[in-house]
Design an enzyme around this catalytic site. Structure first.
Site, PDB file in Angstrom:
ATOM      1  N   HIS A  41     -88.423  -3.164 -18.526  1.00 39.73           N
ATOM      2  CA  HIS A  41     -88.192  -1.855 -17.915  1.00 39.73           C
ATOM      3  C   HIS A  41     -87.518  -0.904 -18.898  1.00 39.73           C
ATOM      4  O   HIS A  41     -86.909  -1.323 -19.876  1.00 39.73           O
ATOM      5  CB  HIS A  41     -87.328  -1.980 -16.651  1.00 39.73           C
ATOM      6  CG  HIS A  41     -85.967  -2.557 -16.898  1.00 39.73           C
ATOM      7  ND1 HIS A  41     -85.754  -3.902 -17.077  1.00 39.73           N
ATOM      8  CD2 HIS A  41     -84.747  -1.971 -16.999  1.00 39.73           C
ATOM      9  CE1 HIS A  41     -84.463  -4.121 -17.282  1.00 39.73           C
ATOM     10  NE2 HIS A  41     -83.829  -2.960 -17.244  1.00 39.73           N
ATOM     11  N   ARG A  61     -84.141  -6.006 -26.687  1.00 32.03           N
ATOM     12  CA  ARG A  61     -84.944  -4.780 -26.801  1.00 32.03           C
ATOM     13  C   ARG A  61     -86.219  -5.091 -27.570  1.00 32.03           C
ATOM     14  O   ARG A  61     -86.176  -5.687 -28.644  1.00 32.03           O
ATOM     15  CB  ARG A  61     -84.152  -3.694 -27.531  1.00 32.03           C
ATOM     16  CG  ARG A  61     -82.911  -3.244 -26.795  1.00 32.03           C
ATOM     17  CD  ARG A  61     -82.242  -2.074 -27.504  1.00 32.03           C
ATOM     18  NE  ARG A  61     -80.971  -1.769 -26.875  1.00 32.03           N
ATOM     19  CZ  ARG A  61     -79.806  -2.292 -27.249  1.00 32.03           C
ATOM     20  NH1 ARG A  61     -79.758  -3.116 -28.282  1.00 32.03           N
ATOM     21  NH2 ARG A  61     -78.701  -1.987 -26.621  1.00 32.03           N
TER      22      ARG A  61
END
Length: 200
Positions: A41, A61
């Site tokens: 997300h 990430r």
């Protein structure tokens, strides 16, 4: 998006076009989304959210949206992602309890935390119950005062206003609050696991 593979996601992240493989969900004020662990997300520009996450000091990430100033963890991120179809992402109305001048709606109740939306009319006076464990209040709008006693700090009054987050420690004695003239909307977070003898 449905059908995206690990290989496709890695190529897109390395090539700078990751957004093409993700579902875009328009953000609207007041909506709540529950994103279980493993859900890839990102937030779009200009969006302000109140985010609660399970206890973790790890964020992987896989793309930095061309900022280029943070460390990436592409391999670890891809291994953690749940590639199944993301169903029912938008919160569906939960349990609602209405009282005289108040409304409490359960937004999320999972094994790690419970989040409720508290809405109070102007001038509402109430008690803070269930204080054997800590509570978090994220004030969405409005203002008021919390009056309480605590064994470590004594008696006191704490004012609250919109956009503040307040930690109410466990062990409060006689906790009370009063809402200001414009009413208040508060997101309250508690830790149901602590009630089962599990440290939150």
């Amino acid at each position: 998006r449905e059908g995206v593979t690990k290989e496709q996601l890695e190529l897109a992240a390395r090539g700078g076009n990751l957004g093409d493989l993700l579902e875009a969900v328009p953000a609207r004020a007041g909506e709540c989304f529950y994103l279980p662990s493993g859900t890839c997300h990102a937030l779009g520009a200009g969006i302000l959210v109140a985010e609660v996450q399970t206890a973790s000091d790890t964020t992987f990430r896989l793309y930095d949206w061309e900022r280029g100033d943070r460390e990436m963890h592409l391999g670890d991120a891809i291994e953690c992602i749940d590639f199944g179809r993301f169903e029912g992402e938008k919160h569906q109305p939960g349990t609602v309890v209405e009282g005289e001048g108040s409304r409490v709606e359960t937004l999320v109740h999972c094994e790690h935390f419970r989040m409720e939306k508290l809405e109070y009319n102007p001038g509402y006076k109430g008690r803070i119950e269930g204080m054997m464990q800590p509570l978090l209040w994220m004030v969405v709008r409005g203002s008021g005062e919390i009056m309480c006693k605590h064994e470590d700090v004594g008696a006191g009054i704490t004012e609250f206003v919109g956009a503040e987050t307040i930690l109410l420690p466990g062990g409060l004695d006689g906790g009370r609050f009063e809402v200001g003239d414009e009413g208040a909307e508060i997101l309250q977070v508690s830790f149901p696991g602590a009630m089962d003898g599990v440290m939150a």
